[in-house]
Design a protein around this motif. Structure first.
Motif, mmCIF file in Angstrom:
data_model
loop_
_atom_site.group_PDB
_atom_site.id
_atom_site.type_symbol
_atom_site.label_atom_id
_atom_site.label_comp_id
_atom_site.label_asym_id
_atom_site.label_seq_id
_atom_site.Cartn_x
_atom_site.Cartn_y
_atom_site.Cartn_z
ATOM 1 N N PRO A 174 0.821 -1.223 0.000
ATOM 2 C CA PRO A 174 0.000 0.000 0.000
ATOM 3 C C PRO A 174 0.852 1.270 0.000
ATOM 4 O O PRO A 174 0.397 2.317 -0.425
ATOM 5 N N TYR A 175 2.085 1.175 0.470
ATOM 6 C CA TYR A 175 2.952 2.368 0.510
ATOM 7 C C TYR A 175 3.563 2.656 -0.851
ATOM 8 O O TYR A 175 3.936 3.791 -1.136
ATOM 9 N N GLY A 176 3.649 1.636 -1.666
ATOM 10 C CA GLY A 176 4.217 1.836 -2.992
ATOM 11 C C GLY A 176 5.704 2.122 -2.944
ATOM 12 O O GLY A 176 6.330 2.088 -1.892
ATOM 13 N N PRO A 177 6.266 2.419 -4.102
ATOM 14 C CA PRO A 177 7.705 2.691 -4.200
ATOM 15 C C PRO A 177 8.033 4.082 -3.661
ATOM 16 O O PRO A 177 7.128 4.880 -3.419
ATOM 17 N N PRO A 178 9.310 4.401 -3.480
ATOM 18 C CA PRO A 178 9.700 5.712 -2.937
ATOM 19 C C PRO A 178 9.645 6.815 -3.986
ATOM 20 O O PRO A 178 10.666 7.413 -4.338
ATOM 21 N N THR A 179 8.463 7.036 -4.494
ATOM 22 C CA THR A 179 8.299 8.039 -5.546
ATOM 23 C C THR A 179 7.219 9.034 -5.147
ATOM 24 O O THR A 179 6.392 8.751 -4.284
ATOM 25 N N GLU A 180 7.238 10.196 -5.833
ATOM 26 C CA GLU A 180 6.218 11.210 -5.544
ATOM 27 C C GLU A 180 4.835 10.688 -5.872
ATOM 28 O O GLU A 180 3.862 10.963 -5.159
ATOM 29 N N ALA A 181 4.728 9.919 -6.953
ATOM 30 C CA ALA A 181 3.419 9.380 -7.333
ATOM 31 C C ALA A 181 2.879 8.481 -6.223
ATOM 32 O O ALA A 181 1.688 8.526 -5.893
ATOM 33 N N ALA A 182 3.755 7.687 -5.640
ATOM 34 C CA ALA A 182 3.330 6.788 -4.569
ATOM 35 C C ALA A 182 2.940 7.587 -3.330
ATOM 36 O O ALA A 182 1.962 7.278 -2.651
ATOM 37 N N LEU A 183 3.700 8.655 -3.056
ATOM 38 C CA LEU A 183 3.367 9.517 -1.917
ATOM 39 C C LEU A 183 1.993 10.151 -2.120
ATOM 40 O O LEU A 183 1.160 10.198 -1.211
ATOM 41 N N ILE A 184 1.762 10.621 -3.345
ATOM 42 C CA ILE A 184 0.475 11.259 -3.649
ATOM 43 C C ILE A 184 -0.652 10.254 -3.462
ATOM 44 O O ILE A 184 -1.683 10.555 -2.853
ATOM 45 N N ALA A 185 -0.450 9.032 -3.949
ATOM 46 C CA ALA A 185 -1.500 8.014 -3.854
ATOM 47 C C ALA A 185 -1.741 7.630 -2.387
ATOM 48 O O ALA A 185 -2.874 7.381 -1.982
ATOM 49 N N PHE A 186 -0.705 7.611 -1.608
ATOM 50 C CA PHE A 186 -0.831 7.141 -0.228
ATOM 51 C C PHE A 186 -1.353 8.232 0.710
ATOM 52 O O PHE A 186 -2.245 8.003 1.520
ATOM 53 N N ALA A 187 -0.781 9.420 0.588
ATOM 54 C CA ALA A 187 -1.075 10.455 1.584
ATOM 55 C C ALA A 187 -1.466 11.795 0.974
ATOM 56 O O ALA A 187 -2.066 12.633 1.636
ATOM 57 N N GLY A 188 -1.133 11.997 -0.278
ATOM 58 C CA GLY A 188 -1.238 13.342 -0.864
ATOM 59 C C GLY A 188 0.082 14.045 -0.619
ATOM 60 O O GLY A 188 0.764 13.775 0.369
ATOM 61 N N GLU B 186 0.223 13.368 8.977
ATOM 62 C CA GLU B 186 0.407 12.106 9.700
ATOM 63 C C GLU B 186 0.561 10.949 8.715
ATOM 64 O O GLU B 186 1.382 10.043 8.914
ATOM 65 N N LYS B 187 -0.228 10.972 7.663
ATOM 66 C CA LYS B 187 -0.077 9.941 6.623
ATOM 67 C C LYS B 187 1.272 10.076 5.925
ATOM 68 O O LYS B 187 1.944 9.083 5.624
ATOM 69 N N GLN B 188 1.679 11.316 5.647
ATOM 70 C CA GLN B 188 2.985 11.527 5.012
ATOM 71 C C GLN B 188 4.108 11.001 5.905
ATOM 72 O O GLN B 188 5.055 10.370 5.417
ATOM 73 N N ALA B 189 3.972 11.253 7.227
ATOM 74 C CA ALA B 189 5.006 10.781 8.159
ATOM 75 C C ALA B 189 5.051 9.249 8.148
ATOM 76 O O ALA B 189 6.135 8.648 8.170
ATOM 77 N N ASP B 190 3.891 8.628 8.103
ATOM 78 C CA ASP B 190 3.818 7.174 8.042
ATOM 79 C C ASP B 190 4.543 6.660 6.797
ATOM 80 O O ASP B 190 5.347 5.725 6.846
ATOM 81 N N TRP B 191 4.273 7.331 5.688
ATOM 82 C CA TRP B 191 4.899 6.939 4.426
ATOM 83 C C TRP B 191 6.418 7.132 4.491
ATOM 84 O O TRP B 191 7.191 6.296 4.021
ATOM 85 N N LEU B 192 6.821 8.246 5.100
ATOM 86 C CA LEU B 192 8.264 8.525 5.217
ATOM 87 C C LEU B 192 8.956 7.515 6.135
ATOM 88 O O LEU B 192 10.097 7.126 5.897
ATOM 89 N N ARG B 193 8.240 7.082 7.186
ATOM 90 C CA ARG B 193 8.821 6.046 8.057
ATOM 91 C C ARG B 193 9.009 4.743 7.286
ATOM 92 O O ARG B 193 9.941 3.987 7.506
ATOM 93 N N HIS B 194 8.092 4.504 6.383
ATOM 94 C CA HIS B 194 8.162 3.280 5.590
ATOM 95 C C HIS B 194 9.287 3.327 4.558
ATOM 96 O O HIS B 194 9.788 2.302 4.126
ATOM 97 N N HIS B 195 9.647 4.544 4.159
ATOM 98 C CA HIS B 195 10.735 4.728 3.183
ATOM 99 C C HIS B 195 11.840 5.551 3.829
ATOM 100 O O HIS B 195 12.013 6.740 3.527
ATOM 101 N N PRO B 196 12.584 4.935 4.731
ATOM 102 C CA PRO B 196 13.563 5.723 5.507
ATOM 103 C C PRO B 196 14.667 6.321 4.653
ATOM 104 O O PRO B 196 15.377 7.224 5.087
ATOM 105 N N GLU B 197 14.818 5.826 3.418
ATOM 106 C CA GLU B 197 15.883 6.370 2.565
ATOM 107 C C GLU B 197 15.448 7.654 1.872
ATOM 108 O O GLU B 197 16.278 8.367 1.309
ATOM 109 N N VAL B 198 14.163 7.944 1.911
ATOM 110 C CA VAL B 198 13.663 9.101 1.160
ATOM 111 C C VAL B 198 13.905 10.393 1.938
ATOM 112 O O VAL B 198 13.609 10.490 3.121
ATOM 113 N N ARG B 199 14.460 11.383 1.212
ATOM 114 C CA ARG B 199 14.605 12.719 1.783
ATOM 115 C C ARG B 199 13.740 13.669 0.952
ATOM 116 O O ARG B 199 13.605 13.490 -0.259
ATOM 117 N N VAL B 200 13.163 14.637 1.632
ATOM 118 C CA VAL B 200 12.234 15.507 0.912
ATOM 119 C C VAL B 200 12.603 16.979 1.084
ATOM 120 O O VAL B 200 13.291 17.355 2.036
#
Lengths: 195, 482
Positions: A71-85, A106-120
C-alpha cells in the motif's frame, strides 16, 4: 520498470482492496497486516478478485492465493500522492496547520517512516494577495510549520529541507477564492539522491 | 546676448574604464558583459567641467519656474526644434542631420514624460533656428505660445567625437537660462540627450533631473505557472535593453548600489534562495554571506557600504545588516513576526521595514542599530514594501486593502498618507533619484501580465514604461554621474 509500477500502482491498490474484501467475506480474517512486497502483476488474478463470490465454500474446493501489493508503494512522488497526498493547504496569511492538514501530514510521516531512505524538500507557497517579499517569508513559515510537525511525528530533521517560493510558483492560474486556496500550500517533493 | 559663452562640459570617455582601461571600440565588439562594462565605465568617468562660462547669464532675472509639487494641469509649453547639423556627414550612428532630429526627440520625450512640460508640435513652428550662436527670433516663438525654447547644434569633431551644444531660452523675457556643450562618442548620443533634458528640467524646476538614469528590473517570459525571470537593465525611457541573466534560475527584487556599478538581488541558484551581488563592470555575481537558510529582500545603505536584508531561520524572518568590506553580519530585529522589506533613510540613521508583529503587515521605523522600533502605518488595510525617498521627506509603500494593491506615500512619522495609484495590483515602488517620481509594477488580473509604470507625487502623471517582455520589480539607478 519503475515507470510501469507508477502507472499500475493505483490499479494494484484497487485490486488489493477488492481482494481483501473478498477474503474477509470468505473467512472473516481482515488482512490488515499486509507485509510490504512488490505489487504483483494483476492480469492473472483479475477474474477471481473482481468477481467475489458469495457461494458457500465447499470443503476441498479451490483456494485462491495471491501476493498482497504494497500500500505504501515505491519511494516516488506518485506513490506519496496516492498514499497520503503531497500537499497541505493554509488559511489566508496563516501558517497554522488545520486538522485536515495534520491528518495529511500524519499519513505523510507514516509513508516517510516506511521509506527511511527518502529525503524531501518542503516547498512553501503563498497566494498572490501579498507582496513578493512578505510572501517569501510567509512561504518559508508554512514550509517550516510542515517540517516541525513531521519532526514531531518522528521524522529526522536531516531528511527534511525547506524552500519558499512565495507567490512565484502558483499551482493554479487566475484569481478568486478557490484559486487562492489551492495556491496557499506546502508541497513535499522527493529529493534526488545526493541532493 | 548672442555672444554668451557656452559652458563647456567635456565627457572624458577614456578616463576610467572597466578594470583594464579597455578602449571604447574594443569593448563594443565583445559580448554583452563587456558592452555593459563600456557603458558603466563611461558613466563612472564623470563629466569634467571646464570654466568657459565667464559670460553665462545670471539666473537672477529668470522668470520661468515650474513647480514640481503641483498637479501640472497646464504643463509648460516648450519648443525643442531639431538640433542643427553644422554640416552634412556620417556619425557612425546615422547621418548628422538625422541625429540632430533624434536628439531633439529624446529630449522632448523625456520632458513630456515628466508631466511638467508640453513639447510643442514641430508643424506649428514658424521658423527654425539657424545657429546656437544666433539670438532666436522670439516673436515667432511667442506667437505659438512657447514659454521656453531649446536651440541645439551638433557636429562631428576631428577626433571622431560627437559634439552637442544647446541653449535654453526664456521666451517671454528673451533671456538665456543655460548654455552647455557635451562631447562623447557618437554611440552615446542618447545619454547626451538625457543629460540635456536633465539640465533643462533642473534649470526650470530647481530640482535635479532623473533622465540620465537606468532601471534594473525582472523580465518575465513563459508560462505563468513557471515564469522565466531574468535580470534586465535599460535606460529610464525603455531604450538600450540588456539581459544580465539567462532565465534558468529564478531571480527577484534587484536594487542598485547608490555609488558603485553593482546590483544586489535574490537568486535561486542551485535551488537555494540567497542574496547576491552582481558586478555590472565584470558581469560576475557572488553570494552575499554563507547563510544556512534563505536570505532575501536586500537593499544597499545610502553610503553603499552595507546591505540590509531578511534572513529566514526556522521559518522566522528577521532583518540583518552586512558590512560589504568585512562581511561582518549584525542582527537588527529579533521577533517571531515576519520582518522584511527594509529601507534606510537617506542619512542612514533609520530603517523603515515591514512587519506583521501587530497581527497584520504594517510599517515600522527603527534606528539603524535596531533600537526604538515604532509603528508608523495606521490606515485601513495592510502596508508593505516601504521605500524611503532619497530626499528623506516621504516613505512610499504598497497598501493592500479593498481588494487592491495601491502605491502611496506618507511622511516618516506616518502622517500625511496619500495614495497615488488605483489599479487592481500595483506593487513595489522605487524612487527616482530626485525623489519626485516613483516606478512600480502593475499586474493585470485579466491577463496575468506585468508591466512597469511611473507616477509622480501628484498622482496625476501615470505612464507606462515600455519593456519588450512582461516586467516586474523595477529599481531606479542613481543619477549616472554629476
Amino acid at each position: 520498470m519503475t515507470a510501469t509500477r507508477f502507472r499500475l500502482f493505483p490499479i494494484a491498490i484497487l485490486f488489493a482492496t477488492l481482494l481483501l474484501a473478498a477474503c474477509a467475506g470468505r473467512n472473516g480474517q481482515p488482512g490488515t497486516e499486509a507485509a510490504p512486497s512488490a505489487p504483483q502483476e494483476t492480469g492473472a488474478s483479475t477474474g477471481e478478485s473482481a468477481a467475489p463470490t458469495h457461494a458457500p465454500a465447499v470443503p476441498g474446493g479451490d483456494v485462491g492465493r495471491e501476493q498482497l501489493s504494497d500500500p505504501y508503494g515505491p519511494p516516488t512522488e506518485a506513490a506519496l500522492i496516492a498514499f497520503a497526498g503531497d500537499r497541505v493547504y493554509f488559511a489566508f496569511d496563516s501558517a497554522e496547520l488545520s486538522p485536515e492538514a495534520r491528518a495529511t501530514l500524519e499519513k505523510q510521516a507514516d509513508w516517510l517512516r516506511h521509506h527511511p531512505e527518502v529525503r524531501v524538500v518542503i516547498e512553501g507557497h503563498a497566494d498572490e494577495r501579498g507582496t513578493r517579499e512578505y510572501n517569501l517569508a510567509l512561504g518559508e513559515r508554512r514550509a517550516n510549520a510542515v517540517k516541525n510537525y513531521l519532526i514531531a511525528l518522528g521524522i529526522s530533521p536531516d531528511r527534511l529541507k525547506t524552500i519558499s517560493y512565495g507567490k512565484e510558483r502558483p499551482a493554479v492560474l487566475g484569481t478568486g477564492e478557490e484559486v487562492w486556496r489551492l495556491n496557499r500550500r506546502a508541497v513535499l517533493r522527493i529529493r534526488e539522491a545526493g541532493v | 546676448m548672442g555672444n554668451d559663452a557656452i559652458k563647456e562640459r567635456e565627457k572624458a570617455m577614456t578616463g576610467r574604464s572597466a578594470g583594464s582601461g579597455t578602449p571604447l571600440k574594443r569593448c563594443r565588439m565583445a559580448g554583452p558583459a563587456a558592452f555593459l562594462a563600456l557603458c558603466f565605465a563611461a558613466m563612472a568617468s564623470g563629466l569634467i567641467g571646464i570654466a568657459g562660462g565667464l559670460f553665462a547669464v545670471s539666473p537672477a532675472h529668470a522668470q520661468l519656474k515650474v513647480d514640481v509639487t503641483q498637479g501640472m494641469l497646464q504643463p509648460l509649453p516648450i519648443a525643442v526644434p531639431p538640433f542643427i547639423a553644422r554640416r552634412d556627414g556620417e556619425t557612425g550612428v546615422g547621418e548628422l542631420g538625422e541625429l540632430g532630429r533624434r536628439i531633439a526627440d529624446v529630449v522632448a520625450a523625456d520632458l513630456r514624460r515628466s508631466g511638467l512640460f508640453r513639447p510643442l508640435d514641430e508643424k506649428a513652428f514658424i521658423t527654425l533656428p539657424v545657429s546656437v550662436d544666433v539670438r532666436p527670433r522670439f516673436a515667432n516663438w511667442r506667437a505659438i505660445a512657447a514659454q521656453a525654447l531649446v536651440v541645439g547644434e551638433i557636429d562631428m569633431r576631428p577626433d571622431g567625437r560627437l559634439m552637442v551644444e544647446f541653449r535654453l531660452w526664456d521666451v517671454p523675457v528673451e533671456q538665456q537660462l543655460t548654455g552647455l556643450r557635451y562631447t562623447a562618442q557618437p554611440a552615446d548620443w542618447r545619454r547626451m540627450a538625457h543629460k540635456i533634458a536633465d539640465d533643462i528640467y533642473e534649470r526650470l524646476t530647481g530640482e535635479k533631473g532623473y533622465f540620465d538614469t537606468r532601471i534594473v528590473y525582472i523580465a518575465e517570459t513563459g508560462s505563468k505557472l513557471a515564469r522565466e525571470k531574468r535580470l534586465a537593465i535599460m535606460d529610464q525611457d525603455g531604450f538600450n535593453q540588456m539581459y544580465l541573466t539567462d532565465g534558468k534560475d529564478l531571480v527577484l527584487t534587484p536594487r542598485f548600489s547608490p555609488n558603485r556599478q553593482e546590483i544586489t538581488y535574490l537568486a535561486y541558484y542551485g535551488d537555494k534562495p540567497r542574496v547576491y551581488l552582481y558586478d555590472l563592470d565584470t558581469g560576475k555575481h557572488e553570494v552575499l554571506g554563507d547563510f544556512p537558510n534563505m536570505t532575501f529582500a536586500p537593499r544597499f545603505s545610502p553610503d553603499g557600504k552595507r546591505v540590509i536584508m531578511s534572513l529566514a531561520e526556522e521559518g522566522n524572518s528577521d532583518i540583518y545588516e552586512m558590512d560589504l568590506q568585512t562581511r561582518r553580519v549584525r542582527r537588527l530585529t529579533s521577533h517571531p513576526a515576519i520582518d522584511t522589506s527594509p529601507s534606510y533613510s537617506p542619512d542612514g540613521r533609520f530603517i523603515v521595514f515591514n512587519s506583521d508583529r501587530g497581527g497584520s503587515q504594517q510599517l515600522y521605523v527603527m534606528r539603524a542599530d535596531g533600537s526604538d522600533v515604532h509603528r508608523i502605518s495606521f490606515g485601513r488595510g495592510r502596508y508593505a514594501t516601504p521605500v524611503w525617498s532619497p530626499r528623506g521627506d516621504l516613505i512610499a509603500f504598497t497598501r493592500i486593502g479593498e481588494k487592491k494593491f495601491r502605491i502611496g506615500v506618507m511622511k516618516p512619522d506616518g502622517s500625511g498618507e496619500r495614495l497615488l495609484t488605483d489599479a487592481y495590483q500595483d506593487e513595489a515602488p522605487s524612487w527616482a533619484p530626485n525623489g519626485r517620481v516613483l516606478i512600480f509594477f502593475r499586474l493585470d488580473p485579466a491577463t496575468g501580465s506585468t508591466s512597469l509604470w511611473t507616477v509622480d507625487l501628484t498622482g496625476y502623471n501615470e505612464r507606462r514604461v515600455p519593456t519588450p517582455t512582461d516586467a516586474s520589480d523595477p529599481a531606479w539607478s542613481p543619477l549616472l554621474d554629476d
